[in-house]
Design an enzyme around this catalytic site. Structure first.
Site, short mmCIF file in Angstrom:
data_model
loop_
_atom_site.label_atom_id
_atom_site.label_comp_id
_atom_site.label_asym_id
_atom_site.label_seq_id
_atom_site.Cartn_x
_atom_site.Cartn_y
_atom_site.Cartn_z
CB ALA A 14 12.86 -6.51 -4.01
CD GLU A 34 10.36 -16.24 -10.02
OE1 GLU A 34 9.45 -16.98 -9.59
OE2 GLU A 34 10.77 -15.22 -9.42
CG HIS A 447 -0.71 -4.98 2.26
ND1 HIS A 447 -1.49 -3.88 2.56
CD2 HIS A 447 -0.87 -5.21 0.94
CE1 HIS A 447 -2.11 -3.46 1.46
NE2 HIS A 447 -1.75 -4.27 0.46
#
Length: 507
Positions: A14, A34, A447
């Site tokens: 994203a 990051e 997930h």
């Protein structure tokens, strides 16, 4: 202290999309933070080695707490560095069935049904030979089936037909259920991560600044508004000032963690760990869920050629009960032995086996992410609470039957030796043996979703515009906003969420 129009926290799937799209406006300044290093390890580019990336510098290397149902601790890999999990995942690019997204809208996420998200899903991709009404052309991601299919994968396509699962031409579209070729994030034999497709081509923009090895400490909240982000590099603290919006794209684990560190979350929990409450949002870190996964493993009857793609070139969706309104089981055939770390199979030759993986596509169990201290360095308490809801065990038992039928099909017979997992001791008419195997063989599908979900009720974290309830200038745009998991590998959906988030922010 520097000032920016937008601060994006996290350069995963994203974050790469957001940094690229927001910086298209040359008048806006964008900071991308990051925590990982500037470059990912070189093996990341090889599509075949993703099973070995766990525990490397590209992985946060989390683990769950011992699960109440199984007693086991489950490794939880998630990407760290440019591209995030898109740089270490299994390279499968598949949308969930449309019913997954329609369920979002039906449960309070207005504007997020399949038809409304479709333009953004299309915007991400560049496909060939697909229906342009539902698939994208000209997007940053070049996706498509394996260029050189593995012979075991070709057999798997026929195997599904053998057992009555229809072959579908584009199982990746979100409109079909059955078995078919998965689209993959592979271009010219190399992985194409979100950083490859979205971020690296635009890093030379003068209005985009990326800072790596930058661990976000907290979002600065002043008078109910996000005004910046504190972050550290090698122990030194910095503050970036935000004149527009702070956007959290740190993922299902990182985004709620940063919110709670910033004083936004369940009031009692924040006080327990010594954090002053800025916003009482009890849903932060709740609604955590994942696809529980298991496999059936068959010894090889003959040598299996090494794969050159992602090991998972085919995929399928089926219903555990034909009366269900939508599919609830996912199936995959891999040309490698794939199993829970606690259950190494006995193989006639090292590495020579194929596997049928299966998962509950619509799990009902829910868990939580919680802090253990007020520092970003404090370990997290990750509890996916697998199999808390008996529904998930029942569907997994049905999925095991499908997986065995697929593995025992005539089409796979030339490759099939003995079933080494779960093996003959697990009988489908013996619920206890099935349950015990499902518990022992459980592994994450990586997930994880849902910890900052969209909605309007008390437990919702963001509204339909992805704005954090009660805090101005702060949005979340990653897998954490999904109210419920899609019935597929969620990475393709995260790209679509981020594309729409950028549109919402800019317009």
């Amino acid at each position: 202290m520097e000032a920016f129009d937008f601060i994006v926290v996290g350069s995963g799937t994203a974050g790469c999309v957001l940094a690229s799209r927001l910086s298209e406006n040359a008048a806006a300044t964008v900071l991308l933070l990051e925590a990982g290093g500037e470059e990912m390890p070189k093996p990341v580019a090889d599509p075949t080695v993703w099973p070995t990336l766990q525990g490397t510098s590209a992985d946060w290397a989390d683990t769950s707490v011992p699960q109440a149902s199984t007693g086991a601790v489950v490794p939880w890999p998630r990407g760290r560095g440019p591209g995030g999990s898109s740089a270490i995942n299994g390279l499968v690019f598949v949308r969930g069935h449309r019913s997954s997204y329609d369920a979002w809208a039906a449960n309070g996420a207005q504007g997020w049904n399949f038809e409304e998200l479709l333009p953004y899903l299309k915007r991400t991709e560049d496909t060939q030979g697909r229906d342009p009404a539902i698939r994208g052309i000209g997007g940053p991601l070049q996706v498509g089936p394996a260029a050189s299919p593995h012979p075991v994968s070709e057999a798997a396509i026929s195997a599904a037909t053998d057992i009555g699962i229809p072959h579908v031409p584009d199982v990746n579209s979100g409109l079909e259920e059955g078995y078919g070729w998965a689209d993959l994030n592979i271009v010219d034999g190399r992985r194409q991560s979100a950083a490859d497709a979205y971020l690296r081509p635009v890093l030379d923009r003068p209005n985009l600044t990326m800072v790596t090895s930058a661990l976000a400490q907290r979002v600065v909240i002043d008078g109910g508004r996000a005004t910046g982000v504190e972050y550290s590099i090698a122990g030194r603290l910095y503050t970036a000032v935000c004149q527009g919006e702070v956007v959290l794209a740190a993922g299902t684990v990182g985004s709620p963690q940063l919110m709670m560190l910033s004083g936004i979350g369940p009031e009692s929990h924040l006080r327990d760990v010594g954090i002053s409450v800025v916003g009482n949002l009890p849903g932060v870190g709740a609604n955590l869920h994942d696809h529980p996964r298991s496999t059936v493993v068959y010894d090889a009857a003959r040598p299996i050629p090494p794969g050159v793609n992602s090991h998972a070139e085919t995929i399928g969706l089926v219903r555990s009960d034909p009366a269900l309104p939508s599919p609830d089981i996912q199936l995959q055939v891999l040309e490698i032995p794939y199993f829970a770390p606690a259950l190494p199979p006995e193989l006639s030759a090292p590495g020579q086996a194929f596997s049928v993986a299966f998962c509950v596509a619509t799990p009902q169990s829910r868990g939580t992410i919680r802090l253990t201290g007020s520092s970003p360095d404090s370990p997290l308490r990750l509890d996916p609470n697998y199999y808390d809801d008996p529904h998930d065990v029942e569907v997994m038992a049905a999925a095991l039957r499908f997986a065995r039928a697929l593995g025992r099909s005539a089409a796979l017979a030339p490759w099939r030796g003995a079933e080494v997992l779960p093996g003959p001791a697990v009988h489908e008419d013996d619920p206890r043996s099935v349950r015990d195997y499902l518990y022992k063989s459980l592994r994450t599908y990586s997930h994880q979703v849902g910890t900052c979900r969209i909605g309007t009720d008390r437990m919702a974290v963001v509204d339909a515009g992805l704005r954090v309830h009660g805090i101005d200038g702060l949005r979340v745009a990653d897998a954490s906003v999904m109210p419920s998991i899609v019935s597929a590998n969620p990475n393709a959906t995260v790209y679509g969420i981020a594309e729409r988030a950028a549109d919402l922010i800019l317009h």
